[in-house]
Design an enzyme around this catalytic site. Structure first.
Site, PDB file in Angstrom:
ATOM      1  N   HIS A   1       0.741  -1.361   0.142  1.00  0.00           N
ATOM      2  CA  HIS A   1       0.043   0.035   0.185  1.00  0.00           C
ATOM      3  C   HIS A   1       0.940   1.401   0.096  1.00  0.00           C
ATOM      4  CE1 HIS A   1      -3.629  -2.144   1.320  1.00  0.00           C
ATOM      5  NE2 HIS A   1      -2.697  -3.103   1.697  1.00  0.00           N
TER       6      HIS A   1
ATOM      7  N   HIS B   1      -4.303   2.066  -3.115  1.00  0.00           N
ATOM      8  CA  HIS B   1      -4.570   1.192  -1.786  1.00  0.00           C
ATOM      9  C   HIS B   1      -4.206  -0.148  -2.434  1.00  0.00           C
ATOM     10  CE1 HIS B   1      -5.454   0.282   1.881  1.00  0.00           C
ATOM     11  NE2 HIS B   1      -6.530   1.130   2.307  1.00  0.00           N
TER      12      HIS B   1
ATOM     13  N   GLU C   1     -14.749  -7.576  25.881  1.00  0.00           N
ATOM     14  CA  GLU C   1     -13.800  -8.547  25.980  1.00  0.00           C
ATOM     15  C   GLU C   1     -12.726  -8.329  24.901  1.00  0.00           C
ATOM     16  OE1 GLU C   1     -16.943  -9.105  25.931  1.00  0.00           O
ATOM     17  OE2 GLU C   1     -17.651  -9.835  27.638  1.00  0.00           O
TER      18      GLU C   1
ATOM     19  N   HIS D   1     -24.612 -20.044  27.018  1.00  0.00           N
ATOM     20  CA  HIS D   1     -23.458 -19.785  27.817  1.00  0.00           C
ATOM     21  C   HIS D   1     -22.531 -21.070  27.992  1.00  0.00           C
ATOM     22  CE1 HIS D   1     -25.078 -15.984  28.812  1.00  0.00           C
ATOM     23  NE2 HIS D   1     -24.424 -15.731  29.912  1.00  0.00           N
TER      24      HIS D   1
HETATM   25  C1  TPP Z   1      -9.744  -6.254  10.540  1.00  0.00           C
HETATM   26  C2  TPP Z   1      -9.313  -5.840   9.381  1.00  0.00           C
HETATM   27  N1  TPP Z   1     -10.459  -6.040   8.115  1.00  0.00           N
HETATM   28  C3  TPP Z   1     -10.036  -5.778   7.149  1.00  0.00           C
HETATM   29  C4  TPP Z   1      -8.559  -5.512   6.730  1.00  0.00           C
HETATM   30  C5  TPP Z   1      -8.480  -5.299   5.432  1.00  0.00           C
HETATM   31  N2  TPP Z   1      -7.864  -4.052   5.038  1.00  0.00           N
HETATM   32  C6  TPP Z   1      -6.827  -3.524   4.992  1.00  0.00           C
HETATM   33  S1  TPP Z   1      -6.551  -1.746   4.765  1.00  0.00           S
HETATM   34  C7  TPP Z   1      -8.133  -1.571   4.782  1.00  0.00           C
HETATM   35  C8  TPP Z   1      -8.940  -0.126   4.512  1.00  0.00           C
HETATM   36  C9  TPP Z   1      -8.427   0.536   5.639  1.00  0.00           C
HETATM   37  O1  TPP Z   1      -8.958   1.809   5.319  1.00  0.00           O
HETATM   38  P1  TPP Z   1      -8.178   2.982   6.009  1.00  0.00           P
HETATM   39  O2  TPP Z   1      -7.904   2.880   7.502  1.00  0.00           O
HETATM   40  O3  TPP Z   1      -9.036   4.285   5.563  1.00  0.00           O
HETATM   41  O4  TPP Z   1      -6.908   3.282   5.151  1.00  0.00           O
HETATM   42  P2  TPP Z   1      -6.422   3.907   3.935  1.00  0.00           P
HETATM   43  O5  TPP Z   1      -6.972   3.290   2.719  1.00  0.00           O
HETATM   44  O6  TPP Z   1      -6.987   5.423   4.250  1.00  0.00           O
HETATM   45  O7  TPP Z   1      -4.948   3.926   4.098  1.00  0.00           O
HETATM   46  C10 TPP Z   1      -8.983  -2.920   4.664  1.00  0.00           C
HETATM   47  C11 TPP Z   1     -10.339  -2.885   4.746  1.00  0.00           C
HETATM   48  C12 TPP Z   1      -7.712  -5.514   7.701  1.00  0.00           C
HETATM   49  N3  TPP Z   1      -6.529  -5.151   7.213  1.00  0.00           N
HETATM   50  N4  TPP Z   1      -8.100  -5.495   8.954  1.00  0.00           N
END
Ligand code: TPP
Ligand code: MG
Length: 687
Positions: free
Chosen positions: A29, A277, A427, A488
């Site tokens: 990225h 991205h 949790e 539970h």
């Molecule tokens: C828990 C989780 N869900 C999904 C992803 C896949 N993922 C990686 S980056 C991203 C988007 C993140 O968006 P943002 O935080 O706004 O980052 P930006 O595109 O602005 O760099 C996703 C969904 C991940 N890394 N972790």
């Protein structure tokens, strides 16, 4: 600090290294590092109290990149700042943690630049990030730890701890529930040393945040009790500097700095687009961007003269001075407070304090017995007296989990000396905060019902991935909870926790196995432990009659040998089913069938033993076997083999008194004995 040419050069170096590395790797990225470079640069150069030549100085400020997909930002910073490599045994080496070669090998096997930042793999990475929401949640644990360490170790004139914790995060982090839980408790506790920097670029992977994330984040955080500051342009170093200074001077509550950024800043076509991205910009776009930055467009992995020096002059020089002063102070501290100094050093190596086991109890045989959650509560308290940095709590279940350190204070807003943490019904954040405590070298623990381990699971997994000796305590471990019913009653949780590599799952069978389980826990340095405990009483076994509970350390042991020493069948039990196996053994004996009972509280510890030892406990020649556990059958085949039987759960439970459930699901001595006979028959009829 004004934006002089040297600063711009350094910032653009971070950006172009990120672009080039992602391009070379054909994955990663680039967008977030490009837009966040000035933000991180300003933080590192102006504020971060960090010595690149000693990245494990205990009182260093912590920097977390919670949006782990922007890993190249961190790798570029670690490289340019000249952060040194540290061995697994905590020796600082005269070698960079991230070399330029490593950056050229971004995301390749054995480089120090994996796709997402990995704790233990790359020194200077303070926690593993990638699963969004985790890093910021860890930061709350680290900020709590900093305040706790200060109240335990600091003395007048000797401020040994006082570090701040910074976390950069993105939209994704702040969309995640775990971050909300963590922000909520951080606000409640008024953590003064915690600063999140929010990369607000209105973009995530699917496109604009308008698609799914339109709340007013600032007002949400204000409602949590945070101070919210805004920096309208990420490239305005002065505004960023001012926000950081406000964080450091105003204090009294955690700070969120919302920075408006444009993803892939400077890229002619992709700037502000979610296409920046998760994929390289492409050669043409990179050239155009470099032109925009005034960069030689054909140069790759260029670090212009003066950039590394710039980091040395500012952050490097400041950090070295602070660290050296700290060490001088520590030398004097050691003279005045030798015991505390010794503890501080032990803690840093993840060693237990001297004499931690001085008051470990032994429980007398007792047919009525007590619940393992109760014996665990007693043992935890006996250890806590001599293990000052054992710190934790439960997710609003103290009366049930028995995990409160009696006589100890609770952590409160503005008062952080307490060792008991009220996590509230959170949790997931509890798990991440416990990881944050452990990353700060405390022995953190968290507790809830086993069924809710599912709510905490992503953090448990990361404790294993990071090799943290986190302590995850789970009570109400089976259908033994009775009337509360299927919602539970955990079924598949044990199997799923055992499936996580590196975790030690312990399900002790009686009070003395609980003692031995805690002995295992107290001495862990790199393995998280899941301790699984009953709500209902289990008999305390007469150890003059049965195998010693110290067998727990080997994961499994012969608890009760078959009459005559030659078993025809082996009964294997864990936890509350151990005594059931003993009852079944008696039934079989009455029918002339010699049975051995094996207690197997930990698969992982058992499997780490020699083949010889394992064969001595489970002789391959004895094929008639029954495993008994009030959990899913999943996985037990490995111990019972083709002819063995499994008495376990094949469905969800039911709401009823325990006796009725035991009858319904076959957890009776008669049924276990009958299954043993059935297995024995199979071994005789199947060659
Ligand atoms: C828990 C989780 N869900 C999904 C992803 C896949 N993922 C990686 S980056 C991203 C988007 C993140 O968006 P943002 O935080 O706004 O980052 P930006 O595109 O602005 O760099 C996703 C969904 C991940 N890394 N972790
Ligand atoms: Mg975003």
């Amino acid at each position: 600090m004004t934006t002089d040419k040297q600063d711009v050069l350094a910032i653009n170096t971070i950006r172009t290294l990120a672009m080039d590395a992602v391009q070379q790797a054909h994955s990663g990225h680039p967008g977030a590092p490009m837009s966040l470079a000035p933000v991180a640069y300003q933080l590192w150069q102006q504020e971060l109290r960090y010595d690149p030549s000693h990245p494990i100085w205990p009182d260093r400020d912590r920097f977390i990149l919670s949006n782990g997909h922007a890993s190249m930002l961190l790798y570029a910073l670690l490289h340019l700042a000249g952060v040194k490599r540290v061995t697994r045994e905590y020796t600082v080496e005269d070698a960079p943690t991230v070399s330029l070669e490593d950056i050229k090998k971004f995301r390749q096997l054995d480089s120090s630049t994996p796709g997402h930042p990995e704790y233990r793999w790359t020194s200077g990475v303070e926690t593993t990030t990638g699963p969004l929401g985790q890093g910021v949640s860890n930061s709350v644990g680290m900020a709590m730890a900093s305040r706790w360490l200060a109240s335990y170790y600091n003395r007048p004139g000797f401020e040994m701890f006082g570090y701040d914790v910074y976390a950069i995060c993105g939209d994704g982090d702040l969309m995640e529930g775990v971050a909300s839980e963590a922000a909520s408790i951080a606000g409640h506790l008024q953590l003064p040393n915690l600063c999140w920097i929010y990369d607000s670029n209105h973009i995530s992977i699917d496109g604009s945040t308008d698609l799914a994330f339109t709340e007013d984040v600032g007002r949400r955080f204000e409602a949590y009790g945070w101070r919210v500051l805004r920096v309208p342009d990420a490239n305005d170093l002065n505004a960023m500097g001012e926000a950081l200074r406000t964080f450091k001077t105003a204090r009294g509550k955690p700070t969120l700095i919302i920075v408006t950024t444009q993803i892939a800043y400077g890229a002619p076509k992709l700037q502000g687009s979610s296409k920046a991205h998760g994929e390289p910009l492409g050669d043409e776009e990179i050239k155009g961007t470099k032109r925009f930055y005034g960069w030689p467009e054909d140069e790759k992995f260029l670090v212009p003269d003066g950039v590394r020096e710039r980091f040395q002059e500012r952050m490097g020089a400041r950090g070295k001075q602070l660290r050296t002063e700290w060490e001088q102070k520590f030398a004097e501290y050691r003279k005045q407070f030798p015991e505390l100094a010794d503890q501080l050093e032990r803690m840093q190596r993840r060693d237990a304090p001297q004499g931690w086991d001085a008051e470990l109890p032994t429980f007398p045989a007792d047919a009525k017995g007590l619940a393992t959650r109760d014996s665990s509560g007693k043992v935890l308290n006996a250890i806590a007296k001599h293990y000052p940095w054992l710190v934790g709590g439960s997710a609003d279940l103290n009366p049930s989990t028995k995990t409160y350190i009696t006589g100890g204070e609770a952590m409160k807003p503005g008062e952080y000396a307490g060792r008991n943490i009220h996590f509230g019904v959170r949790e997931h954040a509890m798990g991440s905060i416990v990881n944050g405590l452990c990353l700060s070298k405390l022995r953190g623990y968290g507790a809830t019902f086993l069924i809710f381990s599912d709510y905490e699971r992503p953090a448990i997994r990361l404790s294993a991935l990071m090799e943290l000796p986190a302590i995850h305590i789970f009570t109400h471990d089976s259908i033994g909870v009775g009337e509360d019913g299927p919602t539970h009653q955990p079924v598949e949780q044990l199997a799923s926790l055992r499936a996580i590599p590196g975790i030690i799952v312990l399900r002790p069978g009686d009070a003395n196995e609980v003692v031995e389980s805690w002995r295992v826990i107290a001495q862990q340095r790199k393995h998280p432990v899941v301790l699984v405990l009953t709500r209902q009483p289990v008999p305390t076994l007469d150890r003059s009659k049965f195998g010693a509970a110290s067998g727990v350390a080997r994961g499994g042991y012969v608890l009760s040998e078959a009459e005559g020493g030659k078993p025809e069948v082996i009964l294997i039990g864990t936890g509350s089913e151990v005594s059931l196996c003993l009852d079944a053994q008696e039934k079989l004996k009455a029918d002339g069938i010699p049975a051995r009972v094996v207690s197997l509280p930990s698969w992982e510890l058992f499997e780490a033993q020699s083949q010889e030892y394992r064969d001595s406990v489970l002789p391959p020649s004895v094929r008639a076997r029954v495993a008994v556990e009030k959990g899913a059958t999943f996985g037990w085949e490995r111990f019972v083999g083709h002819d063995g039987n499994i008495v376990a759960m094949r469905s969800f439970g039911a709401s009823a008194p325990l006796k009725a459930l035991q009858q319904k699901f076959g957890f009776t001595a008669d049924h276990v004995a009958q299954q043993a006979k059935d297995s024995l028959k199979k071994t005789k009829t199947r060659p």
